[in-house]
Design a protein around this motif. Structure first.
Motif, PDB file in Angstrom:
ATOM      1  N   ARG A   1       0.834  -1.217   0.000  1.00 50.62           N
ATOM      2  CA  ARG A   1       0.000   0.000   0.000  1.00 50.62           C
ATOM      3  C   ARG A   1       0.861   1.255   0.000  1.00 50.62           C
ATOM      4  O   ARG A   1       0.664   2.145  -0.829  1.00 50.62           O
ATOM      5  CB  ARG A   1      -0.942  -0.003   1.196  1.00 50.62           C
ATOM      6  N   TRP A   2       1.806   1.328   0.921  1.00 49.76           N
ATOM      7  CA  TRP A   2       2.633   2.532   1.023  1.00 49.76           C
ATOM      8  C   TRP A   2       3.622   2.630  -0.139  1.00 49.76           C
ATOM      9  O   TRP A   2       3.919   3.721  -0.625  1.00 49.76           O
ATOM     10  CB  TRP A   2       3.343   2.583   2.373  1.00 49.76           C
ATOM     11  N   THR A   3       4.109   1.488  -0.588  1.00 51.91           N
ATOM     12  CA  THR A   3       5.021   1.494  -1.734  1.00 51.91           C
ATOM     13  C   THR A   3       4.305   1.998  -2.975  1.00 51.91           C
ATOM     14  O   THR A   3       4.841   2.824  -3.725  1.00 51.91           O
ATOM     15  CB  THR A   3       5.584   0.079  -1.982  1.00 51.91           C
ATOM     16  N   TRP A   4       3.091   1.521  -3.195  1.00 52.38           N
ATOM     17  CA  TRP A   4       2.348   1.928  -4.382  1.00 52.38           C
ATOM     18  C   TRP A   4       1.985   3.411  -4.337  1.00 52.38           C
ATOM     19  O   TRP A   4       1.978   4.069  -5.372  1.00 52.38           O
ATOM     20  CB  TRP A   4       1.110   1.060  -4.572  1.00 52.38           C
ATOM     21  N   ILE A   5       1.721   3.937  -3.162  1.00 49.68           N
ATOM     22  CA  ILE A   5       1.465   5.379  -3.041  1.00 49.68           C
ATOM     23  C   ILE A   5       2.753   6.152  -3.357  1.00 49.68           C
ATOM     24  O   ILE A   5       2.748   7.116  -4.115  1.00 49.68           O
ATOM     25  CB  ILE A   5       0.931   5.731  -1.641  1.00 49.68           C
ATOM     26  N   GLY A   6       3.854   5.695  -2.771  1.00 47.51           N
ATOM     27  CA  GLY A   6       5.130   6.375  -3.007  1.00 47.51           C
ATOM     28  C   GLY A   6       5.603   6.262  -4.443  1.00 47.51           C
ATOM     29  O   GLY A   6       5.970   7.256  -5.073  1.00 47.51           O
ATOM     30  N   ALA A   7       5.579   5.035  -4.970  1.00 42.88           N
ATOM     31  CA  ALA A   7       6.107   4.790  -6.313  1.00 42.88           C
ATOM     32  C   ALA A   7       5.171   5.268  -7.413  1.00 42.88           C
ATOM     33  O   ALA A   7       5.621   5.636  -8.496  1.00 42.88           O
ATOM     34  CB  ALA A   7       6.397   3.300  -6.499  1.00 42.88           C
ATOM     35  N   GLY A   8       3.872   5.256  -7.139  1.00 38.25           N
ATOM     36  CA  GLY A   8       2.905   5.614  -8.168  1.00 38.25           C
ATOM     37  C   GLY A   8       2.446   7.050  -8.137  1.00 38.25           C
ATOM     38  O   GLY A   8       1.937   7.560  -9.139  1.00 38.25           O
ATOM     39  N   LEU A   9       2.639   7.717  -6.994  1.00 37.35           N
ATOM     40  CA  LEU A   9       2.163   9.098  -6.866  1.00 37.35           C
ATOM     41  C   LEU A   9       3.238  10.062  -6.368  1.00 37.35           C
ATOM     42  O   LEU A   9       3.547  11.048  -7.032  1.00 37.35           O
ATOM     43  CB  LEU A   9       0.946   9.150  -5.929  1.00 37.35           C
ATOM     44  N   VAL A  10       3.783   9.785  -5.202  1.00 33.87           N
ATOM     45  CA  VAL A  10       4.684  10.746  -4.558  1.00 33.87           C
ATOM     46  C   VAL A  10       5.968  10.959  -5.368  1.00 33.87           C
ATOM     47  O   VAL A  10       6.314  12.097  -5.701  1.00 33.87           O
ATOM     48  CB  VAL A  10       5.005  10.321  -3.106  1.00 33.87           C
ATOM     49  N   VAL A  11       6.667   9.885  -5.689  1.00 31.66           N
ATOM     50  CA  VAL A  11       7.937  10.042  -6.410  1.00 31.66           C
ATOM     51  C   VAL A  11       7.708  10.590  -7.822  1.00 31.66           C
ATOM     52  O   VAL A  11       8.412  11.521  -8.234  1.00 31.66           O
ATOM     53  CB  VAL A  11       8.764   8.738  -6.400  1.00 31.66           C
ATOM     54  N   PRO A  12       6.715  10.087  -8.588  1.00 30.82           N
ATOM     55  CA  PRO A  12       6.472  10.722  -9.890  1.00 30.82           C
ATOM     56  C   PRO A  12       6.115  12.204  -9.776  1.00 30.82           C
ATOM     57  O   PRO A  12       6.518  13.004 -10.625  1.00 30.82           O
ATOM     58  CB  PRO A  12       5.310   9.910 -10.479  1.00 30.82           C
ATOM     59  N   ALA A  13       5.396  12.584  -8.710  1.00 32.49           N
ATOM     60  CA  ALA A  13       5.076  14.006  -8.523  1.00 32.49           C
ATOM     61  C   ALA A  13       6.340  14.813  -8.231  1.00 32.49           C
ATOM     62  O   ALA A  13       6.516  15.919  -8.764  1.00 32.49           O
ATOM     63  CB  ALA A  13       4.058  14.183  -7.401  1.00 32.49           C
ATOM     64  N   LEU A  14       7.228  14.278  -7.413  1.00 33.55           N
ATOM     65  CA  LEU A  14       8.501  14.967  -7.144  1.00 33.55           C
ATOM     66  C   LEU A  14       9.325  15.083  -8.426  1.00 33.55           C
ATOM     67  O   LEU A  14       9.915  16.137  -8.692  1.00 33.55           O
ATOM     68  CB  LEU A  14       9.295  14.215  -6.071  1.00 33.55           C
TER      69      LEU A  14
END
Length: 149
Positions: A33-46
C-alpha cells in the motif's frame, strides 16, 4: 541553483531506489500500500516538479529547438537542462507505468515472478515492459487492463 548533472544524479538515485522497493513489494504484501502510493504518486510528482523546474531553466538559459522534427529535438537536447528534463520525464512516466503494472498484476492474481520481468523491462526499456505485461495478462486470461474490483 542545482546543476543539471547533480539533479540528473539525484533523480536517477531516487528512481532506482523506488524501483527496488516496488520490486520487493511484489513479494512483501504488507509494504504494498505505502510502496504503491510512493512509487505511483509521490515520487512521480517529485520528479514532475524537478522536470518542470529543469525544463524552465533550460528554456530560460537559451535552449533552442522543439518537437516538430528530429533536428529540432536534437537541438533542444543539446542543452544539459533540457536533456536532463527529458530524462526525468522518462523516469517519472516509467515509474508511474511500473507501479500500474505491479498493482494491476497483483490485483489480477498474476504471480510476482511473472510481474517482476515486466518491471525490469519497464525500468530499462519502458514500452517493452508494458508490452510484456499486456501479453502476459492476455495470455493468462487475466488481462491487466480489466478494471479490478
Amino acid at each position: 541553483m542545482i546543476s543539471a548533472a547533480s539533479l540528473f544524479s539525484l533523480c536517477n538515485g531516487l528512481a532506482l531506489l523506488t524501483w527496488v522497493v516496488l520490486s520487493v513489494s511484489l513479494f512483501v504484501p504488507f509494504i504494498r500500500r505505502w510502496t504503491w502510493i510512493g512509487a505511483g504518486l509521490v515520487v512521480p510528482a517529485l520528479l514532475a516538479v524537478a522536470y518542470i523546474g529543469t525544463l524552465a531553466a533550460g528554456l530560460a538559459g537559451g535552449a533552442r529547438g522543439g518537437f516538430d522534427s528530429i533536428e529540432a529535438v536534437r537541438s533542444l537536447f543539446a542543452d544539459d537542462h533540457a536533456l536532463t528534463a527529458g530524462w526525468i520525464h522518462y523516469l517519472a512516466f516509467d515509474l508511474f507505468v511500473g507501479t500500474w503494472i505491479a498493482r494491476t498484476g497483483i490485483a489480477a492474481k498474476l504471480s510476482p515472478l511473472l510481474i517482476l520481468p515486466c518491471l525490469l523491462l519497464t525500468f530499462l526499456v519502458g514500452p517493452a515492459g508494458l508490452l510484456l505485461a499486456l501479453v502476459i495478462g492476455f495470455s493468462t486470461s487475466r488481462p491487466i487492463l480489466k478494471e479490478q474490483t
